[in-house]
Scaffold this active site. Structure first.
Site, short mmCIF file in Angstrom:
data_model
loop_
_atom_site.label_atom_id
_atom_site.label_comp_id
_atom_site.label_asym_id
_atom_site.label_seq_id
_atom_site.Cartn_x
_atom_site.Cartn_y
_atom_site.Cartn_z
N LYS A 1 3.38 0.53 16.11
CA LYS A 1 4.56 0.53 15.24
C LYS A 1 4.63 1.82 14.42
O LYS A 1 5.69 2.34 14.12
CB LYS A 1 4.47 -0.67 14.31
N GLN A 2 3.43 2.30 14.05
CA GLN A 2 3.39 3.42 13.10
C GLN A 2 2.06 4.14 13.19
O GLN A 2 1.12 3.66 13.81
CB GLN A 2 3.59 2.88 11.68
N GLU B 1 1.01 -2.43 12.42
CA GLU B 1 1.19 -3.88 12.35
C GLU B 1 1.44 -4.53 13.71
O GLU B 1 1.58 -5.74 13.80
CB GLU B 1 2.34 -4.22 11.39
N TRP C 1 0.83 -1.22 0.00
CA TRP C 1 0.00 0.00 0.00
C TRP C 1 0.86 1.26 0.00
O TRP C 1 0.37 2.35 -0.22
CB TRP C 1 -0.92 0.00 1.22
N ASP C 2 2.17 1.09 0.25
CA ASP C 2 3.10 2.22 0.25
C ASP C 2 2.91 3.06 -1.01
O ASP C 2 2.98 4.29 -0.97
CB ASP C 2 4.56 1.73 0.26
C1 BGC Z 1 5.20 -1.41 7.46
C2 BGC Z 1 4.13 -1.48 6.40
C3 BGC Z 1 4.77 -1.27 5.04
C4 BGC Z 1 5.92 -2.23 4.83
C5 BGC Z 1 6.65 -1.97 3.54
C6 BGC Z 1 6.29 -2.40 7.16
O1 BGC Z 1 7.31 -2.30 8.09
O2 BGC Z 1 4.66 -1.68 8.72
O3 BGC Z 1 3.14 -0.50 6.63
O4 BGC Z 1 3.82 -1.43 4.05
O5 BGC Z 1 6.83 -2.10 5.88
O6 BGC Z 1 7.24 -0.70 3.52
#
Ligand code: BGC
Length: 776
Positions: A606-607, A494, A365-366
């Site tokens: 995490k984010q 995540e 989804w990035d």
């Molecule tokens: C992140 C995801 C991301 C992926 C690829 C992961 O560490 O939590 O949101 O899509 O990295 O960049």
């Protein structure tokens, strides 16, 4: 704010348009392979040396990758879980085509032996060329000057060139260039078996050909090389030796070099796969391409590169006045994003671009949530291609939905070919929000371009099929007031998989469903034939659309009155607290150091998750709510993902936390250049790079597009004297120049434009400049 990255000193001098390495230090070799990687969205080549690298093999990952070229191997599961993907997808490290080894009498040129002086490597962001210059004295005392330029064409995606010059400085004697293509390569990560076999090698005078094929996916990749050998010396002659081995080809140029004279080898390379042209044509096409490249010559190729980049910078450049380090950072990022972006409707942007094997070259989804906005307001045609890629894999998304027992389409969390490639469902299939991310990106694209044809021919089908999936995936739960709930998902954070009613997911799902209804109604009304044809194609019934409306209207949207915040999910607030500041450097990132059960049970993120929602659907929340959510989640977020800091920066700007906004921007803008996470060697962080653009445009300048209207709310970060950027919106080009107390808006191109500056309506005529006050 947790200081999760200790700001490191830059190893490159600050420069507006260049990344310069002044001293060759093997301890930085691995990182520099990523920093100095070149690419054009089709092919990528890590910044490894033409002559090879004799240092510690752990500090080098020679790699070259073609976007969309992958190998599949069976996934072995420790324990059986039904409906899991059976094979993975891994971007393949292809034949090493950049090799030019240099022999000086009986000694091979090797920077790790002998003595190195006047070393410099420069990535020139304006020219799109990587250049290495140096003076080297061999262990036996022979001194040479070397100048190597490398360029992967941005205009002709199937071409690259290397120009290698050598000048003997204190001797005359025999010199040899050995130009090679080595097919005996393998992946450094992920694949257990060798992915490729060489199926053809051929050398003829200055030309060579090597064709490889992946073992399981059966993709053929062809490399053709051609050369031009020149010298400043009069009466100069050379011998040419052709070598073919099972897995490699080499063409040797042997000559007698005179002291003080320079000798140059131009190596032209072309690459094609049978995903681009038919298998039968492959050889002819790649040979023709390389001959044309040679005919065109080095200067023209470089000139085209420069012109292309001139136009590119004219569109995307963000000028920062008063901070050279950040200026360099955002330009470096914009350059790498260009190098990473698939532009053929068949490929997308890997999380690491085309610069490394980590994340296996997968698209996430990035692209839709982070990178698309960067291109959307400057190169909307790139975004169209990226969205077409999603359309082209829609059938695979339908298949995944079916496998999971859902209606409609469910996009893979990580993929290259469209099928799910993740062996870890907690971190992948649970992230249903990818469906909404794609739909959100379609909406933003149509909103910014008015490309209604795209919506009718491609977008609508995705929007309908994903709406179907959401409607099927959730249910009305009596104990939740009969609201529409979506259970067992993972939001962007995540660290919380398998939760009920992730707030972000529910809001985005509602957005998706509402758009489904809106587009269906609009098409029914304004494009009845198109609608009828599409409805027939996918078996869409009007009751379904009514049901979407009901799901959207009744969507459960978590809110906690006492705290005035949106709980991240049903269980988040009932988890134990953990002081994120108390985590040590050894703990971070938790994902690599802690057992998942210990991550899941705490209120730690995490984010950005709820905070990301505050940005994406920002018009649904007032400032007070944004502030309350920021205050709540910020101290609970580890930012273990590089996708986090930029979002915090944007919301911090909006709610007036300027110091936080700046600090979070700082963590973003030079993340790769200064290797904040100690993992730049694995490849760039594409989403974070695009995030640095968002920090300036959406953060400092406060740009938003709500309901088709354009808003700015700019301020000048402390220490800067100004910043400037342009955006394209609905056929217009608007330049925004923010200075100390004022901002200049200039309508550079297109019809009159209406937008909002600090909530005040502004009207601009073509060519007009308006000066407005900026909040202090
Ligand atoms: C992140 C995801 C991301 C992926 C690829 C992961 O560490 O939590 O949101 O899509 O990295 O960049």
């Amino acid at each position: 704010m947790r200081k999760y990255h200790q700001n490191k000193e830059s190893i490159y001098p600050y420069h507006e348009w260049k990344i310069v390495e002044d001293e060759f230090r093997p301890e930085y070799n691995h990182r520099n392979e990523t920093i100095f990687a070149l690419g054009n969205g089709y092919i990528g080549l890590r910044g490894t040396f033409e002559e090879g690298y004799s240092g510690d093999p752990k500090t080098t990952t020679p790699g070259t990758y073609i976007n969309g070229v992958y190998e599949s191997e069976p996934i072995y599961y420790g324990e059986f879980i039904p409906k899991m993907p059976e094979v993975g997808q891994t971007m393949v490290n292809l034949a090493d085509w950049k090799i030019i080894r240099l022999k000086v009498e009986d000694e091979w040129f090797d920077m790790l032996k002998g003595q190195l002086e006047e070393y410099q490597r420069v990535l020139d962001l304006k020219r799109g060329v990587l250049q290495r210059t140096l003076v080297w004295t061999s262990p036996k005392g022979r001194k040479i000057a070397v100048d190597i330029q490398r360029c992967i064409s941005l205009t002709d995606q199937h071409r690259a060139v290397i120009k290698f010059s050598v000048t003997p400085l204190n001797f005359s004697g025999q010199l040899i260039f050995s130009s090679e293509v080595n097919g005996d390569v393998q992946n450094y990560h992920h694949l257990r078996e060798k992915a490729l076999k060489v199926v053809k090698t051929e050398v003829n005078e200055d030309q060579g050909l090597l064709i490889q094929e992946t073992n399981n996916t059966k993709i053929a990749i062809a490399f053709a090389i051609d050369h031009c050998f020149k010298s400043s010396a009069k009466d100069f002659s050379f011998e040419c030796e052709n070598i073919t081995r099972e897995n490699e080809i080499a063409i040797k140029y042997i000559w007698y070099g005179k002291e003080g004279q320079s000798y140059q080898l131009e190596k032209y390379i072309s690459f094609y796969t049978d995903l681009d042209v038919s298998r039968e044509e492959l050889e002819t096409v790649v040979k023709r391409e390389v001959s044309e490249a040679k005919k065109e010559g080095f200067e023209i190729l470089l000139n085209k590169q420069y012109q292309f980049l001139k136009d590119y910078w004219n569109e995307v450049d963000v000028k920062i006045e008063g901070d050279l380090a950040l200026q360099q950072g955002v330009r470096f990022n914009a350059f790498h994003l260009l190098q990473s972006c698939g532009r053929d409707g068949r490929t997308s942007i890997g999380a690491k671009g085309l610069t490394g094997e980590h994340y296996e070259g997968h698209y996430f989804w990035d692209t839709e949530i982070y990178v698309n906005p960067f291109f959307l307001y400057s190169q909307p045609e790139f975004v169209k291609k990226l969205l077409l890629y999603r359309y082209n894999i829609l059938d695979k998304a339908r298949a995944k939905a079916k496998l999971m027992g859902h209606r409609g389409a469910l996009y893979a969390w990580r993929t290259i070919n469209g099928h799910e490639a993740s062996a870890l469902f907690e971190g992948s299939t649970t992230q249903y929000h990818i469906n909404a991310a794609i739909v959100y990106a379609i909406h933003k694209y149509v909103e910014a371009t008015d490309d209604i044809d795209f919506l009718l021919n491609y977008g609508a089908e995705i929007i309908f099929e994903t709406s179907r999936c959401w409607a099927d995936r959730g249910g009305f739960i009596p104990l939740k007031g009969n609201k529409f709930c979506i259970n067992e998902v993972c939001g962007p954070d995540e660290y919380k998989p398998g939760v009920n009613n992730n707030c972000y997911t529910n809001y985005m799902a509602r957005f998706n469903l509402q758009l489904g209804v809106k587009v269906a109604r609009m098409m029914e009304e304004e494009y009845p034939d198109k609608f009828k044809a599409l409805a027939e194609k996918i078996g869409l019934k009007s009751e379904e659309i009514e049901y979407w409306q009901r799901c959207a209207d009744e969507m459960y949207l978590p809110f906690n009155e006492d705290l005035g915040i949106h709980p991240q999910d049903d269980s988040f607030l009932y988890k134990e607290e953990l002081d994120v500041d108390s985590l040590s450097e050894e703990d971070i990132p938790l994902v690599r150091n802690w057992h998942p059960l210990n991550i899941w049970r705490y209120q730690i993120c995490k984010q950005a998750d709820v905070v990301l929602l505050m940005f994406l659907l920002g018009d649904l929340f007032d400032l007070k709510t944004k502030k309350a959510n920021y205050d709540y989640y910020e101290p609970r977020t580890t930012h273990d993902s590089s996708l986090s800091a930029c979002i915090y920066s944007i919301i911090a700007s909006e709610i007036g936390y300027r110091k936080d906004a700046y600090d979070y921007f700082m963590q973003t803008a030079r993340l790769d250049l200064d290797d904040y996470n100690n993992n730049t060697h694995e490849g760039i962080h594409a989403a974070c790079m695009a995030g640095s653009w968002m920090c300036v445009i959406n953060g400092f300048a406060g740009m938003r597009v709500y309901d088709g209207k354009l808003y700015f709310n700019p301020y000048l970060p402390e220490g800067w004297t100004g910043y400037q950027f342009s955006i394209r919106f609905r056929g217009r080009k608007l330049n925004v120049y923010v200075k100390k107390d004022q901002v200049n808006y200039t309508l550079v191109e297109g019809n009159d434009l209406e937008f909002y500056h600090c909530k005040k309506k502004v009207k601009l005529k073509t060519g007009e400049i308006k000066q407005m006050k900026v909040k202090g």
